[in-house]
Design an enzyme around this catalytic site. Structure first.
Site, mmCIF file in Angstrom:
data_model
loop_
_atom_site.group_PDB
_atom_site.id
_atom_site.type_symbol
_atom_site.label_atom_id
_atom_site.label_comp_id
_atom_site.label_asym_id
_atom_site.label_seq_id
_atom_site.Cartn_x
_atom_site.Cartn_y
_atom_site.Cartn_z
ATOM 1 N N GLY A 178 -4.530 -13.807 13.368
ATOM 2 C CA GLY A 178 -5.534 -13.338 12.429
ATOM 3 C C GLY A 178 -6.591 -14.369 12.131
ATOM 4 O O GLY A 178 -7.627 -14.437 12.779
ATOM 5 N N TYR A 182 0.839 -1.202 0.000
ATOM 6 C CA TYR A 182 0.000 0.000 0.000
ATOM 7 C C TYR A 182 0.877 1.257 0.000
ATOM 8 O O TYR A 182 2.093 1.169 -0.134
ATOM 9 C CB TYR A 182 -0.991 -0.055 1.157
ATOM 10 C CG TYR A 182 -1.973 -1.195 1.004
ATOM 11 C CD1 TYR A 182 -2.737 -1.327 -0.158
ATOM 12 C CD2 TYR A 182 -2.117 -2.172 1.988
ATOM 13 C CE1 TYR A 182 -3.618 -2.388 -0.335
ATOM 14 C CE2 TYR A 182 -2.988 -3.243 1.819
ATOM 15 C CZ TYR A 182 -3.734 -3.343 0.660
ATOM 16 O OH TYR A 182 -4.596 -4.400 0.477
#
Length: 375
Positions: free
Chosen positions: A322, A179
Site C-alpha cells: 500500500g 465497515y
C-alpha cells in the site's frame, strides 16, 4: 506453512483471472473523486502510474449505495451513470499491465456525517462506534430494517454488475476496518435479535447473502474470467468484539464459498494477536494455518523491502503493498530489476514530498502524516 514463493511468477485464481506476478496494490483511500463519487482524471492518472508493475490494482473503497458513503471524495459504484468514468478507470489500470479489481463497500456506522450530508448513518444495530479518545462522542446509527438489508444485498450485486460492465477483472468485498460487513459480524455493533443477529451463524448471514447475490450476478453477466475476493480484519479491540475464535468461524465459512481469495487487513504483517491464546506467532501465520491452502491468501502490512515481500510470502500466496506504492510508484519494477538501493526508504511524513500528488490527495496525506507542506 507455505513454501517460499517467487514474487515475480504469475498467479492464476480459480476463476481464471491471471496475474503477471504475486504483488498487488492494496486498496487505499485517496479522496480524489468528485462530490458525487464520479472518477476524476487525477484519480485515473494516479492508478495508471501505479499499475505498471503490480499484478493487480485493488482500488480504494467504492460505495454501493449513497447511504453507505464513508467520506467526501470517495469513489462510488452505486449508479449506472458512473459507468463511463469507471470504464476509463479500469482501462487505465489495464494500460499499465495490471488486472483491475474494484473494492466495493458500505460504510455503515463509520460513514462520516459530511459524506451523508446530514442523514443518519445505518448499521446492524443502533450502537455507536467507540472512538479511540473516550471523550470524543460518535454518532449513533439507525438500525437497518430487514427490507433495507435486502436492498443493500441487491446493491452489492448491482455494483458487481457495473464492475463487469466497466471492464474490471473482479471485485473485493470490504469486510474489514469496521465497515458494514464487519459491523454485522461483530457482537459489538450487532445486537439484533432477529435472523441477522445473535449467534455466529446469524451474524454471518448478511455476508452470506451478499456473496450469494454477487456470485449470481457474476454467473449471469461475466463473459470473461472475473474474480471475487473478501477482505477481513482478524479481531477487534472492543469488548464485546470479534475474537480470533470468531475469525476462525468466518474463515471456515469463506473458504467454503466460491471466493477466489481472502485478503487479510493488517497494518503490520508481523503483528501479534491481543488474544493470549494466539500470541505464539504473528496473526498472518495463524490465518494461513486456518485457511490451510483452501483459498489463496493475500498478506499485507508495512511491506517496504524485498525482505518484507519474502517474509509475507512465507505465509501467504500474494503480497499486497500500500503506502510504499503511494510514495514509490515504480517500486515493483525496482524489486524485479534488483534496484533495491533506489527504493524510497524515508518515513512517510518525508516521503510524500518526493512524489507529485493532486491537491486533494496531497492535503489528505499531509493531514494523515501530520507533515508540513513545502510551500
Amino acid at each position: 506453512m507455505n513454501s517460499q514463493k517467487d514474487f515475480n511468477e504469475a498467479f492464476e485464481f480459480h476463476s481464471g483471472v491471471r496475474l503477471r506476478n504475486r504483488v498487488v496494490m492494496s486498496p487505499m483511500t485517496t479522496v480524489q473523486s468528485f462530490f458525487n463519487g464520479t472518477v476524476t482524471e487525477d484519480e485515473i492518472a494516479y492508478y495508471r502510474e501505479r499499475a505498471t508493475g503490480v499484478g493487480a490494482v485493488i482500488t480504494g473503497s467504492a460505495n454501493v449505495q449513497d447511504g453507505g458513503k464513508g467520506w467526501p471524495g470517495e469513489l462510488s459504484i452505486a449508479h449506472d451513470a458512473q459507468l463511463p468514468e469507471l470504464t476509463k478507470l479500469a482501462s487505465a489500470i489495464h494500460d499499465g499491465g495490471a488486472k483491475a479489481i474494484v473494492q466495493i463497500f458500505h460504510g455503515g456506522r463509520m460513514s462520516e456525517p459530511d459524506a451523508l450530508r446530514g442523514k443518519q448513518a445505518v448499521s446492524a444495530s443502533a450502537v455507536p462506534a467507540e472512538h479511540r479518545d473516550p471523550n470524543v462522542p460518535t454518532p449513533t446509527p439507525r438500525m437497518m430494517t430487514v427490507s433495507e438489508i435486502h436492498e443493500t444485498v441487491k446493491a452489492f450485486g448491482d455494483a458487481t454488475r457495473r464492475a463487469i460492465t466497466a471492464g474490471f477483472d473482479g471485485v473485493e468485498l470490504h469486510g474489514a476496518n469496521t465497515y458494514l460487513f464487519q459491523q454485522f459480524f461483530s457482537p459489538h455493533s450487532n445486537r439484533r435479535t432477529d435472523e441477522y443477529g445473535g449467534s455466529l451463524e446469524k451474524r454471518y448471514r448478511f455476508i452470506d447473502e451478499a456473496l450469494h447475490e454477487i456470485f449470481k450476478v457474476v454467473q449471469a453477466n461475466a463473459k470473461t474470467p472475473f474474480a471475487v475476493g473478501y477482505r477481513f480484519s482478524p479481531e477487534e479491540f472492543t469488548n464485546p468484539g470479534i475474537s480470533f475464535t470468531d475469525t476462525h468461524y468466518l474463515i471456515s465459512k469463506l473458504i467454503a464459498s466460491p471466493l477466489d481469495y481472502l485478503h487479510l487487513s493488517l497494518d503490520d504483517y508481523k503483528r501479534v494477536s491481543i488474544d493470549p491464546d494466539y500470541q505464539g506467532k504473528p496473526i498472518l501465520n495463524y490465518v494461513n494455518d486456518a485457511i490451510d491452502g483452501a483459498k489463496p491468501l493475500i498478506g499485507v502490512g508495512g511491506v517496504r523491502s524485498r525482505e518484507d515481500v519474502n517474509n509475507v510470502l512465507e505465509n501467504a500466496d500474494i503480497v499486497a503493498v500500500g503506502q510504499q506504492l503511494l510514495v514509490d510508484p515504480y517500486w515493483v519494477q525496482k524489486l524485479i530489476n534488483g534496484a533495491d538501493d533506489e527504493m524510497v526508504t524515508a518515513d512517510f511524513v518525508k516521503a510524500i514530498e518526493y512524489v507529485h500528488f493532486a491537491r486533494p490527495l496531497y492535503d489528505f496525506l499531509v493531514a494523515r502524516y501530520q507533515s508540513i507542506p513545502n510551500v
